[in-house]
Design a protein around this motif. Sequence first.
Motif, PDB file in Angstrom:
ATOM      1  N   GLU A 108       0.825  -1.216   0.000  1.00 51.66           N
ATOM      2  CA  GLU A 108       0.000   0.000   0.000  1.00 51.66           C
ATOM      3  C   GLU A 108       0.855   1.261   0.000  1.00 51.66           C
ATOM      4  N   ASP A 109       1.918   1.256   0.779  1.00 47.29           N
ATOM      5  CA  ASP A 109       2.801   2.423   0.837  1.00 47.29           C
ATOM      6  C   ASP A 109       3.426   2.695  -0.523  1.00 47.29           C
ATOM      7  N   ILE A 110       3.861   1.634  -1.180  1.00 48.72           N
ATOM      8  CA  ILE A 110       4.516   1.776  -2.479  1.00 48.72           C
ATOM      9  C   ILE A 110       3.526   2.240  -3.540  1.00 48.72           C
ATOM     10  N   VAL A 111       2.319   1.659  -3.561  1.00 53.25           N
ATOM     11  CA  VAL A 111       1.318   2.065  -4.550  1.00 53.25           C
ATOM     12  C   VAL A 111       0.928   3.527  -4.338  1.00 53.25           C
ATOM     13  N   SER A 112       0.774   3.914  -3.091  1.00 54.29           N
ATOM     14  CA  SER A 112       0.447   5.305  -2.788  1.00 54.29           C
ATOM     15  C   SER A 112       1.534   6.248  -3.314  1.00 54.29           C
ATOM     16  N   ARG A 113       2.794   5.863  -3.112  1.00 51.16           N
ATOM     17  CA  ARG A 113       3.892   6.699  -3.586  1.00 51.16           C
ATOM     18  C   ARG A 113       3.912   6.743  -5.123  1.00 51.16           C
ATOM     19  N   VAL A 114       3.649   5.619  -5.762  1.00 51.55           N
ATOM     20  CA  VAL A 114       3.618   5.579  -7.230  1.00 51.55           C
ATOM     21  C   VAL A 114       2.542   6.517  -7.768  1.00 51.55           C
ATOM     22  N   LEU A 115       1.357   6.496  -7.157  1.00 52.61           N
ATOM     23  CA  LEU A 115       0.278   7.371  -7.618  1.00 52.61           C
ATOM     24  C   LEU A 115       0.669   8.839  -7.458  1.00 52.61           C
ATOM     25  N   ASP A 116       1.328   9.150  -6.363  1.00 53.13           N
ATOM     26  CA  ASP A 116       1.798  10.531  -6.166  1.00 53.13           C
ATOM     27  C   ASP A 116       2.809  10.917  -7.239  1.00 53.13           C
ATOM     28  N   LEU A 117       3.719   9.993  -7.559  1.00 51.20           N
ATOM     29  CA  LEU A 117       4.739  10.281  -8.567  1.00 51.20           C
ATOM     30  C   LEU A 117       4.115  10.457  -9.949  1.00 51.20           C
ATOM     31  N   LEU A 118       3.101   9.649 -10.259  1.00 44.26           N
ATOM     32  CA  LEU A 118       2.446   9.758 -11.564  1.00 44.26           C
ATOM     33  C   LEU A 118       1.713  11.085 -11.708  1.00 44.26           C
ATOM     34  N   ASP A 119       1.306  11.678 -10.579  1.00 41.53           N
ATOM     35  CA  ASP A 119       0.643  12.984 -10.629  1.00 41.53           C
ATOM     36  C   ASP A 119       1.587  14.079 -11.105  1.00 41.53           C
ATOM     37  N   PHE A 120       2.896  13.813 -11.060  1.00 45.30           N
ATOM     38  CA  PHE A 120       3.872  14.789 -11.554  1.00 45.30           C
ATOM     39  C   PHE A 120       3.828  14.932 -13.066  1.00 45.30           C
ATOM     40  N   LEU A 121       3.260  13.922 -13.744  1.00 49.60           N
ATOM     41  CA  LEU A 121       3.230  13.950 -15.210  1.00 49.60           C
ATOM     42  C   LEU A 121       2.219  14.981 -15.684  1.00 49.60           C
ATOM     43  N   ALA A 122       2.617  15.809 -16.611  1.00 51.90           N
ATOM     44  CA  ALA A 122       1.709  16.814 -17.167  1.00 51.90           C
ATOM     45  C   ALA A 122       0.716  16.133 -18.105  1.00 51.90           C
ATOM     46  N   PRO A 123      -0.597  16.292 -17.866  1.00 53.25           N
ATOM     47  CA  PRO A 123      -1.600  15.602 -18.711  1.00 53.25           C
ATOM     48  C   PRO A 123      -1.404  15.860 -20.200  1.00 53.25           C
ATOM     49  N   SER A 124      -0.999  17.059 -20.542  1.00 53.02           N
ATOM     50  CA  SER A 124      -0.845  17.386 -21.965  1.00 53.02           C
ATOM     51  C   SER A 124       0.304  16.621 -22.620  1.00 53.02           C
ATOM     52  N   SER A 125       1.242  16.150 -21.813  1.00 55.00           N
ATOM     53  CA  SER A 125       2.409  15.456 -22.375  1.00 55.00           C
ATOM     54  C   SER A 125       2.222  13.942 -22.425  1.00 55.00           C
ATOM     55  N   ILE A 126       1.086  13.464 -21.910  1.00 60.08           N
ATOM     56  CA  ILE A 126       0.878  12.009 -21.855  1.00 60.08           C
ATOM     57  C   ILE A 126       0.235  11.547 -23.161  1.00 60.08           C
ATOM     58  N   THR A 127       0.981  10.827 -23.953  1.00 60.35           N
ATOM     59  CA  THR A 127       0.450  10.285 -25.213  1.00 60.35           C
ATOM     60  C   THR A 127      -0.487   9.120 -24.906  1.00 60.35           C
ATOM     61  N   THR A 128      -1.202   8.684 -25.937  1.00 58.56           N
ATOM     62  CA  THR A 128      -2.118   7.548 -25.764  1.00 58.56           C
ATOM     63  C   THR A 128      -1.365   6.302 -25.320  1.00 58.56           C
ATOM     64  N   ALA A 129      -0.203   6.048 -25.953  1.00 60.86           N
ATOM     65  CA  ALA A 129       0.574   4.852 -25.602  1.00 60.86           C
ATOM     66  C   ALA A 129       1.047   4.921 -24.152  1.00 60.86           C
ATOM     67  N   ARG A 130       1.461   6.090 -23.700  1.00 60.49           N
ATOM     68  CA  ARG A 130       1.934   6.216 -22.321  1.00 60.49           C
ATOM     69  C   ARG A 130       0.771   6.081 -21.337  1.00 60.49           C
ATOM     70  N   ARG A 131      -0.393   6.663 -21.698  1.00 59.56           N
ATOM     71  CA  ARG A 131      -1.545   6.535 -20.801  1.00 59.56           C
ATOM     72  C   ARG A 131      -2.004   5.082 -20.708  1.00 59.56           C
ATOM     73  N   ALA A 132      -1.972   4.371 -21.834  1.00 62.60           N
ATOM     74  CA  ALA A 132      -2.328   2.946 -21.812  1.00 62.60           C
ATOM     75  C   ALA A 132      -1.367   2.180 -20.906  1.00 62.60           C
ATOM     76  N   LEU A 133      -0.091   2.534 -20.987  1.00 61.91           N
ATOM     77  CA  LEU A 133       0.905   1.885 -20.133  1.00 61.91           C
ATOM     78  C   LEU A 133       0.631   2.199 -18.660  1.00 61.91           C
ATOM     79  N   ILE A 134       0.264   3.448 -18.374  1.00 62.63           N
ATOM     80  CA  ILE A 134      -0.054   3.817 -16.985  1.00 62.63           C
ATOM     81  C   ILE A 134      -1.252   3.021 -16.491  1.00 62.63           C
TER      82      ILE A 134
END
Length: 1060
Positions: A551-577
């Motif tokens: 749980e601690d690790i997943v929580s940290r991962v979600l926080d880190l993914l929030d650093f990604l700018a939505p406009s820079s996330i391509t379809t392939a990257r969003r599918a990977l996320i």
Amino acid sequence: MEDDCGASSTSPFLTDSLELAMEVEHESSRPAFFSCAFDSQNGGRRFSAESYLASGSLKRVLLRLDPSPNDYEEDTVELFGFQWVTEMALVESCGFLFGLLREQIYRLENLVQMSSSDFGQAAHLHSEAERIRHQCLKFLHYVKVFIFRYLEPPEVENDRVLHPYEELEAQLPSVLVEELHALTVHVGHLCELPSNVLAAFTIPNQAKVFPPSWHLLHLHLDINWLVLEVLHVLGEKLKRQVVYANHFINLTGENLTNISLFEKHSGNLVSDLIRLAINKYTKVRPSEALASSHYSCTCIKELWILLIQLLDHRNKGSNTECFWSLVNTTLRNIFERPSTSESVSGFDTVQCKDPLSFSWWMMNHLAPLYQFDRNGNLDEKKQKESNWKFVEELLKKSTDAQAGVLEEHLRMHLQCCLTLCSFWDLNLSVVTILWDYYSKNLNSCFTVPWLGLKDLANISKTSLSMLELVKRCCCEQQVPSLYNSSNSYFIFLSILARIMKEENNGVHPWKQIKGRIYSKFHRKRMQELTEVGLQNFFSLFLVLAVLVETEDIVSRVLDLLDFLAPSSITTARRALIWRGHFAFLLIYVEKNMDISALAEKVSNAFREKAKEFLVTKNDHTQRQNLWTLLSTYIDGVQEVFETSCYLSLSEEKLLNDGFTMLLPACRGAELSMVLNFLQVVLARLRSVHERVSQGPQLGNTAPDAQLPLVAKEHHLAVASALWRNFFPYLKSQRMSQTPPSPQLADTAAGFTLLALDIPSKALSDLQPQPVLSMMRLFGWDDMVWPQLVSRYLSHLIENSSLCEAFSSMGYTSYEALTVRSWFRCVLQMFLDQPSGAWAKTDAERTVGKAYMEQLTEMTRLIFKLSEVENILLKANVGQSVFKQDPKNALVQFIKAVGRTYSGLQTLPEKSAMVAKTLEYLGDVLKYVKPYLKAKGPPEGLQLTYWIIGCLVKFCAPILATSKAQQLLFRIVDCLLLPHSVLQQDKELPVALLSAIQESLPLYLQGLSFICCQSQTQGAYLNQLLGSIIRHYFGRFLPSSPAVPGAGQHPLLAALGSSLS
């Protein structure tokens, strides 16, 4: 490494000394020697019985016991063909005896030059070389025994005049050191032996006759080892006093002692063995490094083990260099190539193509040798001395950006490191060094060009494959196979996983290293990650989530993914996320953790994309991009449902109202995928619910056998979500303009069975009997496509639970209505075929193969219904009829119904049979109305007139009854005397006329019988029959009296059939 041999028979309750004392009687008088000429399968031995390990020679030396307790006990001893006084020979003739030894070595070298291919000569040379070698070994073993038994430590100096013998005896240690030094100089370096001698390493050990070169090579191994043994025994006997080689010092001015000679010779020996290994390494590819050992033969392997045992034994009792230290010094010399006189001898000329990889290779193959005990037996519980400090140096070189180590070599280096992790204790520095490297290179693909397509950077296509990839890192693997199956980053993850499984002094490694890992990910770094970088990011944290604080690790991962700018996330990257999210969900499921929080986050994102998909109709590229994401979500949800054991972890959160927007927007393959997914979820829910309802298996006391009380509540929630978000679309498609997908029928059947298992959650418009409502919607409704009905009913006819449910409701028409649907499905098999000018080719107008197969299967199941079986039995019709094609099977059933009715005696029975037959038929004319209205296709008209004609003929007694006459009149009006027929001047369509002509005899024969039987409508029926004859008599007359191929007139055919 070779196969494990049997466990050592050493008793744990006896000391090594006592055990050896017990074995003395069984000792062979032959001295120990190196030999690879033995059958490794014989007795499961790893080394020859006469080896220094297996014979106990090493153990006796280390335990300060008599080296050869059964030998040299006579007053005299034969050495080199001469008799010597056992207790005096070495004192009086030390130099002479060593001279004889060198002479024997010289003789053996001469024999090598005389090698012959003649077998007789070869056998003689073998015998002579073996004899010379034995004499040399006998002498060196004698030296050991002499020192142990007869050499006395020097007495405290006094003024007593010494006897000449005593003077010689006092000088013996110094003389021995000089002679041993001279011997080492004489034999030289192992690696500098002539190539024809070194080639003897390749001789198969199964040979019986060996050339002199083989004996010479192994004698060199013996001498190199025995010099160390003699020096060790000498030092132990003299109570570790330093022995100076006085004569040598006087001549050269350099110090030479027993200790310096031991250190120099052991260093030279390790150096020689490494140089031999370098020669072998030149032929080893990185991908084969772990499977290719550096031992030219088992004797080399034994010599390494002997060095480990002796050097580490001496290190424990003094400040002498241990084995690893000596090896490290030698290997460092390969990197540094110093030209000073202090360098290890010979290494200034060594050519090593890749010193770094070679050093890893050596570490990998030397570390397992610590598992062998002093007897040469494998002891996996034996404490192993680690060499982490040197390995850390190697790791720093391997990951040095300036060194530019290629991926093909880095994989091999990390393979070796992973192997060492399994041998040695925990070392967090290894992870720290590697993480410093990989944290800077997360965007790299880590590919090896010459491996081709199979080594391309693989972005996982599903969340399950992503998780399985990292789970392989968390379990024991065949390390040699990793080179081709994993890149260096995944081997690093395997190292990380192995270390995360251990504890360091009660502290979990994760506590010590989590800060280093988290600190590498900040906003800028996250935004720099490419698609490959994100894949590597997820792989790292998935490994950690599997092993440590999920749980601690997943929580940290979600926080880190929030650093990604939505406009820079391509379809392939969003599918990977999204795939990454689902991989974490799968870990939650496997660990039996509630998924609601994480599920809501990803399902909300799905809802938004489904809404976009619904409103995006004409932009093909946008639809394709959105579908990439939506299909990723569907795959992920399916994997969660298939993985979850009890569906009690809030899986219903994944089935939100996004599907109500997605389904109407789907086309073709998209809809097919969603329906397939829906079927899987339905089947999974029913299967798990059934298992939960049955409770734990008898005798199962495992913790998970006691199911949580909330499991059934979650099942109700899943069922509710399915009915609410999926079923309305399914219901809306049952009367579509085109034949629906077969999956629609499969899914509807799944919902029907779900209504059977969990009726309370079906939609309100299906209550209070949702199963009955479902059957009416999809199985018995005359307006639903026959393709859907036949496939839907085929899933359900044999379901015993469904039959029991209808019985418990008191609904007796279940089988009759199912038979009626079968009637309709057969009659409407050509319904979707065009007619007239728009007709397709013959091949295209034939009934689809898939639908015919479906009808055949439905027919087989219909004939297993109890009512149908009963009718066939009474009519004496065999069960084989259902194997015919559906049309013929239907005709056989019609005949069976007529025969059964004819066989009934009582009026109530006949009345019930008439009612049941009418229930079977339903509004049969409604089924064929589309054919009549469209005047085609020809196959449909042929089938219509033939089947209903058979009905009129073979069920004539039933149609003659008052209950059925209304149907009969409608058949005549619609099929035989429609408005178009009554207009004599109007031409009928050819297809219609042909169908009537072929089937008219059936109608005429049936009507003739009915006219005779009917008591109430006889006159009207006779009038109808006359009208039919009048209207069709002229239509089917040939244009001239003798037109060939015109065929028989249907009236004559009917009459002929009646007469026959």
